[in-house]
Motif scaffolding. Structure first.
Motif, short mmCIF file in Angstrom:
data_model
loop_
_atom_site.label_atom_id
_atom_site.label_comp_id
_atom_site.label_asym_id
_atom_site.label_seq_id
_atom_site.Cartn_x
_atom_site.Cartn_y
_atom_site.Cartn_z
N HIS A 135 12.34 46.19 40.69
CA HIS A 135 12.36 45.99 39.24
C HIS A 135 11.01 46.35 38.62
N HIS A 136 9.94 46.09 39.33
CA HIS A 136 8.62 46.44 38.81
C HIS A 136 8.50 47.96 38.64
N LEU A 137 9.03 48.69 39.61
CA LEU A 137 9.03 50.15 39.47
C LEU A 137 9.87 50.58 38.27
N SER A 138 11.02 49.96 38.12
CA SER A 138 11.88 50.26 36.97
C SER A 138 11.18 49.98 35.66
N HIS A 139 10.47 48.84 35.58
CA HIS A 139 9.72 48.51 34.37
C HIS A 139 8.62 49.54 34.11
N PHE A 140 8.01 50.04 35.17
CA PHE A 140 6.97 51.06 35.02
C PHE A 140 7.56 52.30 34.33
N PHE A 141 8.71 52.75 34.80
CA PHE A 141 9.32 53.96 34.22
C PHE A 141 9.72 53.73 32.77
N GLU A 142 10.19 52.51 32.47
CA GLU A 142 10.59 52.20 31.09
C GLU A 142 9.37 52.14 30.17
N ILE A 143 8.35 51.39 30.58
CA ILE A 143 7.17 51.22 29.74
C ILE A 143 6.45 52.54 29.52
N LEU A 153 1.62 52.49 42.93
CA LEU A 153 0.28 51.90 42.91
C LEU A 153 0.08 50.90 41.77
N TYR A 154 0.71 51.14 40.62
CA TYR A 154 0.34 50.36 39.43
C TYR A 154 1.47 49.58 38.77
N ALA A 155 2.71 49.74 39.25
CA ALA A 155 3.79 48.92 38.69
C ALA A 155 3.54 47.44 38.92
N LYS A 156 2.87 47.12 40.01
CA LYS A 156 2.56 45.72 40.35
C LYS A 156 1.74 45.04 39.26
N ASP A 157 0.99 45.82 38.47
CA ASP A 157 0.09 45.24 37.47
C ASP A 157 0.81 44.82 36.20
N LEU A 158 2.09 45.16 36.10
CA LEU A 158 2.86 44.75 34.92
C LEU A 158 3.31 43.30 35.00
N LYS A 159 3.29 42.73 36.21
CA LYS A 159 3.87 41.40 36.42
C LYS A 159 2.90 40.50 37.19
#
Length: 422
Positions: free
Chosen positions: A261-269, A397-403
């Motif tokens: 989900h974090h990867l998915s949020h990265f692509f959306e944001i 690398l950076y999707a983790k930083d959204l959450k």
């Protein structure tokens, strides 16, 4: 399974009493007919939909609540509706004397209604138009505020109406998204176990096992789902709703949302920031599950190192500004608050290497995930065609930083740093 019986609550061996404050769930042909009884004590009703979802179920919804004072907020169906401050204000400004909100839609409409309902203390009902995601029964509202993807703890619907006659006619990509969202639970559950081991995070076997049952109930139905067979669509919708209830039981989205989900949020944001195309949420989740499986396989392939990677603060923040632009400061502030970049887990990793690898090995392989997705006509090549290698690597690398959530993305970063991952 009997969803309404599950709603009565569970005295669990984990020591908690699990509850989900939803009055009714109807997933059946003609379920919309229950709306009349549900709304019998309300005279002023606000309908919230977009042009597409209203076309799918607006008329039958209105027919089920005749002789009421109806007000409508119907968003344009030409562009993807973003659940941001503008959308929140539009719904809020149209509340007037509404006694109940009836949302007609799926993900974004659901989250908007949930958010506005909670913060204005007005009940809401959701008439589902697609079996596309698992948030119908969860208490989290996934909003985009100040450019950040933020899941707010909000209320629950009074009722969920899943009329099979509507759901089976949803756009096929939304049906496939629901199936993909279920496949993503393999990754989410694995991340939950991992964080429980490494961080001592709360974990519940009952919730874990029942979530896993929903995966098993769904993955063999891909052909029927593609053919829009009523029993397959019903099973898919039930699985999505049950998982939402289990998120409410857990008090967070942890059983259903992790690194994928974090990867998915990265692509959306980043898609919104850069005006770039991105897949529907569930499809992004499905394809991202392949990536997270590859990460686990990489971690399993070699012994853990003695030291973890940490960049210089200036280098890390510079990269964040480059990738996240207007929302970079929010990401940096979040991670500073949590302290992940200041935490050295190398001793824990080495001490528990065998147990960690045992958990990582429980997740299906990337090839198995690809196989399951192909059954629903989800081809990973579409993913690689839309997102180039650089974007995929940045996501890892950076999707983790959204959450604020620990997942396999963190242990991957701890050991492989800014190495190429994809």
């Amino acid at each position: 399974m009997d969803i309404n019986n599950l709603l009565k609550g569970v005295h669990c061996e984990c020591g908690k009493y699990h509850a989900c404050d939803i009055d009714y769930v109807y997933i059946e042909s003609g379920a919309i007919n229950h709306l009349s009884e549900i709304c019998k004590n309300y005279n002023n009703i606000l309908i919230v939909a977009d042009e597409n979802t209203f076309a799918a179920a607006g008329d039958i919804t209105l027919n089920a609540i005749k002789n009421k004072n109806i007000h409508k907020t119907v968003f344009s169906g030409e562009k993807i509706l973003v659940p941001n401050e503008n959308a929140i204000n539009t719904v809020t400004e149209n509340l007037d004397n509404a006694e109940i909100i009836v949302g007609i839609g799926s993900g974004v409409i659901q989250d908007l209604c949930k958010y506005v309902s909670f913060f204005n203390n007005i009940p809401y009902v959701i008439v589902a138009t697609a079996p596309s995601m698992d948030g119908y029964a969860s208490n989290g509202a996934a909003m985009i505020t100040d450019g950040m993807k933020v899941t707010y703890s909000a209320g629950l619907p009074k009722a969920i109406i899943g009329d099979i006659d509507v759901l089976k006619n949803a756009p096929i990509d939304m049906i496939k998204a629901g199936y993909g969202d279920i496949i993503g639970k393999f990754s989410a559950l694995n991340d939950w176990k991992l964080s429980h081991l490494i961080n001592g995070e709360y974990f519940c076997d009952y919730i874990y096992n029942l979530t896993y049952e929903q995966i098993k109930a769904t993955i063999n139905l891909a052909d029927g789902i593609l053919k829009r067979e009523e029993n397959s669509i019903k099973t898919l919708m039930e699985a999505l709703v049950v998982i939402g209830i289990l998120m409410s039981f857990a008090g967070s989205s942890r059983p259903a949302s992790g690194s994928e989900h974090h990867l998915s949020h990265f692509f959306e944001i980043t898609g919104i920031i850069n005006s770039e195309e991105y897949f529907p949420h569930g499809i992004d989740v499905a394809y991202s599950t392949v990536i997270t499986s590859e990460i686990r396989e990489k971690l399993l392939s070699q012994p853990f190192k003695d030291k973890i990677y940490r960049p210089k603060t200036a280098d890390y923040q510079s990269k964040m500004q480059e990738i996240y632009k207007s929302v970079a400061d929010g990401c940096i502030e979040l991670q500073n608050k949590i302290g992940n970049y200041k935490t050295d887990r190398s001793d824990i990793y080495k001490e528990k290497e065998t147990e960690i690898k045992k958990i990582l090995a429980e997740a299906p392989s990337a090839e198995k995930i690809k196989e399951l997705l192909s059954l629903a006509d989800l081809d990973i090549k579409e993913f690689y065609n839309l997102y180039n290698k650089e974007k995929l690597n940045d996501a890892v690398l950076y999707a983790k930083d959204l959450k604020d959530r620990y997942t396999v993305l963190w242990i991957n970063y701890d050991y492989f740093g800014d190495e190429e991952n994809v």
